[in-house]
Design an enzyme around this catalytic site. Structure first.
Site, PDB file in Angstrom:
ATOM      1  N   THR A 363       0.906  -1.120   0.000  1.00 15.80           N
ATOM      2  CA  THR A 363       0.000   0.000   0.000  1.00 15.80           C
ATOM      3  C   THR A 363       0.953   1.179   0.000  1.00 15.80           C
ATOM      4  OG1 THR A 363      -1.675  -1.286   1.163  1.00 15.80           O
ATOM      5  CG2 THR A 363      -1.726   1.069   1.576  1.00 15.80           C
ATOM      6  N   ASP A 405      -9.630  -8.417   1.106  1.00 16.22           N
ATOM      7  CA  ASP A 405      -9.794  -7.725   2.397  1.00 16.22           C
ATOM      8  C   ASP A 405     -11.130  -8.076   3.049  1.00 16.22           C
ATOM      9  OD1 ASP A 405      -7.411  -6.499   2.856  1.00 16.22           O
ATOM     10  OD2 ASP A 405      -7.975  -4.562   2.049  1.00 16.22           O
ATOM     11  N   GLY A 454       1.332  -1.467   5.184  1.00 16.41           N
ATOM     12  CA  GLY A 454       1.769  -2.562   6.047  1.00 16.41           C
ATOM     13  C   GLY A 454       0.659  -3.482   6.496  1.00 16.41           C
ATOM     14  N   GLY A 455      -0.456  -3.536   5.745  1.00 18.13           N
ATOM     15  CA  GLY A 455      -1.521  -4.487   6.035  1.00 18.13           C
ATOM     16  C   GLY A 455      -2.034  -4.358   7.439  1.00 18.13           C
TER      17      GLY A 455
HETATM   18  N1  GLY Z   1      -5.512  -3.551   1.507  1.00 15.00           N
HETATM   19  C1  GLY Z   1      -5.006  -3.259   2.759  1.00 15.00           C
HETATM   20  C2  GLY Z   1      -5.934  -2.483   3.616  1.00 15.00           C
HETATM   21  O1  GLY Z   1      -6.781  -1.782   3.096  1.00 15.00           O
HETATM   22  O2  GLY Z   1      -5.867  -2.573   4.806  1.00 15.00           O
END
Ligand code: GLY
Length: 553
Positions: A363, A405, A454-455
């Site tokens: 991201t 997600d 960072g997820g």
């Molecule tokens: N795709 C990662 C987030 O939106 O948390």
């Protein structure tokens, strides 16, 4: 009483409303993006125009992290009236999406379908976000703010190690699609460091948006090409899905910590609520004077509890009812705090529960403060590195894999090890729960703007940056500090290598923590600080990646 003093008493300190940073600071993941932002400011634009130019340029030069085939959140502060708002350009599930769409005949989740190719892609929101920001907050037309991105796509940019790493990692998926192969594997071989990547189709798509606004993407030629490519490769998008996409303005989450105001991301991000819960739990403790193991233990216990709530309660607020007030209330945090044993870790399974969790590494985040005091913290994504791996033929648009997600099945973790429950199950037109946490910290003495990719670790990395700020350290330190994380499930305290010394590790284990030390580095934080006392603006980019670019001028 002298007249000036009376005026000050009536109106407040003249400095409290006249103060401006005088300089502008931008920190982003690539020098071309940072330069694009400053270019807009030099042309008379504000931080919001800069944010569009930065986002669009990142969409060209950092496709492993964000893009116009993805979406994101832009947290805005407008200096002229003090308005704080989050622009939600998050992707949405197409109309034909449904809860069990990734389950095979045995009821197991088909991970390939959920992560790669057009079935993994939700309807993108990034272009709608640009148009909304330009129309409502910017000073410049999209035609102007998209120019640096168009230039970068047409002229090309130098390929760098981080991009090559992602291409190598996703080579097999990219090779499935001729349109992706042509960009990333020319002559069948992955791009190399130093190659120049030119993207003519992407430049044409951006030009259509520059000319026609969002209709240049969501309708007409681009929309037709996107839908045709998706359908030809087994996807379920329709022209109506694109035409019906709606960007949303969301009221921000606010909370107080140590006398300063935090302004952060509301659902469909889980970040702001989790951040508020964690900081509310930690509020009364004097973390700065504690031994490291004691501090890390308490912070970890706060993380565990906030991530448990994330799994249980959070999802798209247009579909599920979220007890935001309760989760962000200091009394609720006081209850959670009361059950924390300062000497012993609580196994996550003892928390009343769900079987859900979080995710993601790829991201992007950037931070902007302009000379007027307008602020932008934006976190944008296509989900995992190089997303679905699928470029829609003739558009240059790499589609996201944001459907991952969602929680495809209760208790089955996604790419980030996160599990989720009903609140985040797939429904047509719903936005998947995100961890992206663009944040402002506003105090009398200064303003901090920060965030990171960072997820599932995004939220805890942002919190560690904030705690470092409250420890009195500078912006360089927030983005550099070693990182640790707990997300309720799996029940482990994980960290970057070198975060804890041997004594701290021993003490944490003695308190009952399972500590996992990882080789890799986490996040890519970009932050800006405005010191209101001196007027100075400082910006810093995470030293963990090679292309970070922080410039004040
Ligand atoms: N795709 C990662 C987030 O939106 O948390």
């Amino acid at each position: 009483m002298n007249k000036t003093l009376l005026l000050i008493l009536l109106l407040g300190s003249p400095f409290s409303f006249a103060e401006k940073p005088q300089q502008a600071g931008i920190a982003s993941a690539h020098p071309l993006a940072t330069a694009a932002g400053h270019e807009m400011l030099a042309q008379g634009g504000n931080a919001f125009d800069a944010a569009i130019a930065i986002s669009a340029t990142l969409a060209v030069v950092e496709q492993q992290s964000s893009g116009i085939g993805g979406g994101g959140f832009w947290l805005l502060h407008r200096a002229q009236d003090g308005k704080n708002i989050m622009i939600d350009g998050r992707e949405t599930a197409p109309a034909a999406a449904h809860r069990d769409m990734y389950l095979d005949e045995n009821g197991d989740v088909n991970r390939d379908l959920m992560l790669y190719g057009p079935m993994a892609a939700a309807i993108p929101g990034e272009i709608a976000g640009f148009a909304h920001i330009a129309d409502h907050y910017g000073k410049l037309p999209l035609k102007q703010s998209l120019q640096p991105a168009i230039r970068a796509a047409e002229d090309g940019f130098k390929v760098y190690p981080r991009l090559v790493k992602h291409i190598n990692n996703k080579q097999k998926v990219l090779a499935r699609y001729p349109s992706s192969k042509a960009i990333y594997l020319p002559q069948g071989q992955p791009l190399k460091v130093g190659d120049i990547l030119v993207q003519k189709d992407l430049a044409e798509t951006l030009k259509r948006v520059a000319e026609k606004g969002p209709e240049g993407f969501y309708e007409g030629e681009t929309a037709e090409k996107l839908v045709a490519a998706v359908k030809a490769n087994g996807g379920i998008w329709t022209l109506d899905d694109l035409k019906n996409y709606q960007v949303k303005e969301r009221a921000v989450i606010t909370t107080n910590y140590q006398g300063q105001q935090l302004i952060t991301a509301p659902p469909p991000s889980s970040g702001g609520i989790a951040l508020a819960t964690m900081l509310n739990i930690l509020q009364p403790w004097d973390l700065a004077t504690m031994a490291q193991a004691d501090r890390v233990h308490l912070v970890t216990e706060a993380m565990r509890r906030a991530y448990r709530d994330r799994s249980l309660y959070l999802g798209d607020p247009d579909f599920v009812s979220i007890p935001t007030q309760r989760l962000t209330h200091p009394y609720y945090a006081a209850g959670l705090r009361a059950a924390i044993n300062p000497d012993k870790a609580l196994p996550s399974e003892y928390l009343p529960g769900v079987g859900d969790s979080p995710k993601g590494e790829n991201t992007t985040h950037f931070s902007v403060i302009d000379a007027e005091g307008n602020l932008v913290a934006a976190t944008l994504t296509v989900n995992t590195g190089l997303a679905s791996g699928f470029i829609a033929e003739g558009t240059g648009v790499l589609l996201n894999n944001e459907m991952d997600d969602f929680s495809a099945k209760r208790g089955v973790p996604n790419a980030y090890g996160l599990t989720g429950g009903e609140a985040n199950q797939i429904e047509a037109g719903k936005r998947p729960l995100s961890s992206m946490t663009p944040t402002f910290v506003v105090g009398d003495d200064g303003v901090a703007v920060l965030g990171t990719p960072g997820g599932s670790r995004i939220i805890t990395m942002v919190m560690l940056g904030i705690l470092d700020y409250f420890d009195g350290h500078d912006v360089k330190s927030w983005v550099t500090k070693p990182r640790y994380h707990h997300q309720y499930l799996p029940d482990a305290l994980s960290s970057e290598k070198g975060t804890f010394d041997a004594d701290t590790l021993k003490a944490l284990k003695a308190k009952g923590h399972t500590v996992k030390v990882y080789d890799g580095q986490w996040g890519n934080m970009h932050a800006v600080h405005w010191d209101k006392k001196t007027g100075e603006v400082n910006a810093a980019s995470d030293p963990r990646t090679e292309t970070g670019s922080a410039v004040v001028k």
